[in-house]
Design a protein around this motif. Structure first.
Motif, PDB file in Angstrom:
ATOM      1  N   VAL A  62      -2.303  16.262  -8.046  1.00 59.76           N
ATOM      2  CA  VAL A  62      -2.906  15.083  -8.669  1.00 59.76           C
ATOM      3  C   VAL A  62      -3.091  14.416  -7.234  1.00 59.76           C
ATOM      4  CG1 VAL A  62      -2.116  12.995  -9.770  1.00 59.76           C
ATOM      5  CG2 VAL A  62      -1.682  14.976 -10.688  1.00 59.76           C
ATOM      6  N   ALA A  63      -4.207  13.762  -6.656  1.00 57.22           N
ATOM      7  CA  ALA A  63      -4.395  12.783  -5.824  1.00 57.22           C
ATOM      8  C   ALA A  63      -3.628  11.798  -5.630  1.00 57.22           C
ATOM      9  CB  ALA A  63      -5.899  12.802  -5.586  1.00 57.22           C
ATOM     10  N   VAL A  64      -2.887  11.265  -4.834  1.00 61.33           N
ATOM     11  CA  VAL A  64      -2.179   9.786  -4.934  1.00 61.33           C
ATOM     12  C   VAL A  64      -2.965   8.916  -3.828  1.00 61.33           C
ATOM     13  CG1 VAL A  64       0.033   8.825  -4.458  1.00 61.33           C
ATOM     14  CG2 VAL A  64      -0.124  11.197  -5.630  1.00 61.33           C
ATOM     15  N   ARG A  65      -2.977   7.944  -4.296  1.00 62.64           N
ATOM     16  CA  ARG A  65      -3.790   6.770  -3.345  1.00 62.64           C
ATOM     17  C   ARG A  65      -3.269   5.507  -3.520  1.00 62.64           C
ATOM     18  NH1 ARG A  65     -10.323   7.008  -2.867  1.00 62.64           N
ATOM     19  NH2 ARG A  65      -9.582   5.376  -1.567  1.00 62.64           N
ATOM     20  N   GLU A  66      -2.717   4.660  -2.647  1.00 64.21           N
ATOM     21  CA  GLU A  66      -2.569   3.386  -2.693  1.00 64.21           C
ATOM     22  C   GLU A  66      -3.562   2.654  -2.529  1.00 64.21           C
ATOM     23  OE1 GLU A  66       0.917   2.011  -2.995  1.00 64.21           O
ATOM     24  OE2 GLU A  66       1.538   3.898  -3.415  1.00 64.21           O
ATOM     25  N   GLU A  67      -4.055   1.795  -3.570  1.00 65.13           N
ATOM     26  CA  GLU A  67      -5.030   0.639  -3.526  1.00 65.13           C
ATOM     27  C   GLU A  67      -4.718  -0.387  -3.938  1.00 65.13           C
ATOM     28  OE1 GLU A  67      -9.072   1.702  -5.123  1.00 65.13           O
ATOM     29  OE2 GLU A  67      -8.358   4.027  -4.660  1.00 65.13           O
ATOM     30  N   PRO A  68      -5.074  -1.571  -3.448  1.00 67.53           N
ATOM     31  CA  PRO A  68      -4.657  -3.007  -3.763  1.00 67.53           C
ATOM     32  C   PRO A  68      -5.323  -3.293  -5.177  1.00 67.53           C
ATOM     33  CG  PRO A  68      -6.617  -3.059  -1.999  1.00 67.53           C
ATOM     34  CD  PRO A  68      -6.057  -1.714  -2.005  1.00 67.53           C
ATOM     35  N   ALA A  69      -4.621  -3.871  -5.681  1.00 68.18           N
ATOM     36  CA  ALA A  69      -4.912  -4.184  -7.137  1.00 68.18           C
ATOM     37  C   ALA A  69      -6.041  -5.413  -7.123  1.00 68.18           C
ATOM     38  CB  ALA A  69      -3.845  -4.630  -8.319  1.00 68.18           C
ATOM     39  N   ALA A  70      -7.178  -4.941  -7.994  1.00 67.31           N
ATOM     40  CA  ALA A  70      -8.123  -5.868  -7.770  1.00 67.31           C
ATOM     41  C   ALA A  70      -7.560  -7.114  -8.944  1.00 67.31           C
ATOM     42  CB  ALA A  70      -9.426  -5.342  -8.395  1.00 67.31           C
ATOM     43  N   PRO A  71      -8.075  -8.346  -8.352  1.00 69.94           N
ATOM     44  CA  PRO A  71      -7.883  -9.607  -9.298  1.00 69.94           C
ATOM     45  C   PRO A  71      -8.522  -9.291 -10.727  1.00 69.94           C
ATOM     46  CG  PRO A  71      -9.328 -10.274  -7.575  1.00 69.94           C
ATOM     47  CD  PRO A  71      -8.891  -8.765  -7.321  1.00 69.94           C
ATOM     48  N   ALA A  72      -7.665  -9.596 -11.520  1.00 69.86           N
ATOM     49  CA  ALA A  72      -8.488  -9.639 -13.060  1.00 69.86           C
ATOM     50  C   ALA A  72      -9.485 -10.648 -13.215  1.00 69.86           C
ATOM     51  CB  ALA A  72      -7.154  -9.763 -14.049  1.00 69.86           C
ATOM     52  N   MET A  73     -10.614 -10.193 -14.064  1.00 73.39           N
ATOM     53  CA  MET A  73     -11.495 -11.104 -14.397  1.00 73.39           C
ATOM     54  C   MET A  73     -11.482 -11.390 -15.737  1.00 73.39           C
ATOM     55  SD  MET A  73     -14.811  -9.533 -11.876  1.00 73.39           S
ATOM     56  CE  MET A  73     -15.968 -10.939 -12.762  1.00 73.39           C
ATOM     57  N   SER A  74     -11.856 -12.560 -16.187  1.00 68.25           N
ATOM     58  CA  SER A  74     -11.706 -13.050 -17.530  1.00 68.25           C
ATOM     59  C   SER A  74     -13.121 -12.313 -18.311  1.00 68.25           C
ATOM     60  CB  SER A  74     -11.897 -14.594 -17.777  1.00 68.25           C
ATOM     61  OG  SER A  74     -13.105 -15.028 -17.197  1.00 68.25           O
ATOM     62  N   GLY A  75     -13.022 -12.352 -19.375  1.00 67.74           N
ATOM     63  CA  GLY A  75     -14.299 -11.655 -20.262  1.00 67.74           C
ATOM     64  C   GLY A  75     -15.743 -12.702 -19.747  1.00 67.74           C
TER      65      GLY A  75
END
Length: 156
Positions: A62-75
């Motif tokens: 399993v490839a493991v990557r640390e990525e910053p979470a993208a800010p959630a966008m409203s609908g």
């Protein structure tokens, strides 16, 4: 498809890029077509990729990557973004309807038109970022397209 983590030299931004093969990556790198999407630096190299880590009791890696979470966008924001992208794609398609694909000969043909060696016409094609900057410095009228354009004979 193959995915590489790439890194620009200037700001050390790490980003992901997809290629049809390793040879495609090497070809685009040699032609100067790779640039950092964040700062535009064309000095791009492969970044060290995350190692494949086996999960206990599972033989699959399993490839493991640390990525910053993208800010959630409203609908509503997602709908606006989708409409904007669709509008840009439609405008680009309309602009290219009356334009001729010249592929890698873009810089040569644009210069010929600029210096009066060839009649002016609408063209589009491929040019490395450094060559585009050189055209602009010479006063040749060029404009980048908002989305990548594939040759007419290629399929999406």
């Amino acid at each position: 498809m193959i995915v590489f983590d790439l890194k620009c030299a200037g700001q050390s931004h790490v980003f992901e890029a997809w290629f049809g093969s390793s040879a495609d990556y090497e070809d685009q790198k040699a032609r100067g077509l790779l640039a950092c999407p964040l700062c535009g630096d064309v000095d791009v190299t492969k970044a060290v990729m995350a190692p494949a880590v086996g999960a206990k009791g599972n033989s699959r890696a399993v490839a493991v990557r640390e990525e910053p979470a993208a800010p959630a966008m409203s609908g509503a924001d997602q709908a606006k973004m989708k409409a904007l992208v669709e509008a840009l794609a439609t405008a680009q398609t309309k602009a290219l309807e009356d334009s001729t694909w010249v592929g890698r000969g873009f810089a040569e043909q644009a210069r010929a038109m600029h210096y009066g060696e060839k009649d002016r016409s609408s063209i589009h094609g491929e040019v490395a970022p450094a060559e585009a900057k050189a055209l602009i410095a010479e006063g040749v009228e060029v404009a980048p397209l908002p989305f990548p354009v594939i040759p007419p004979q290629a399929k999406n």
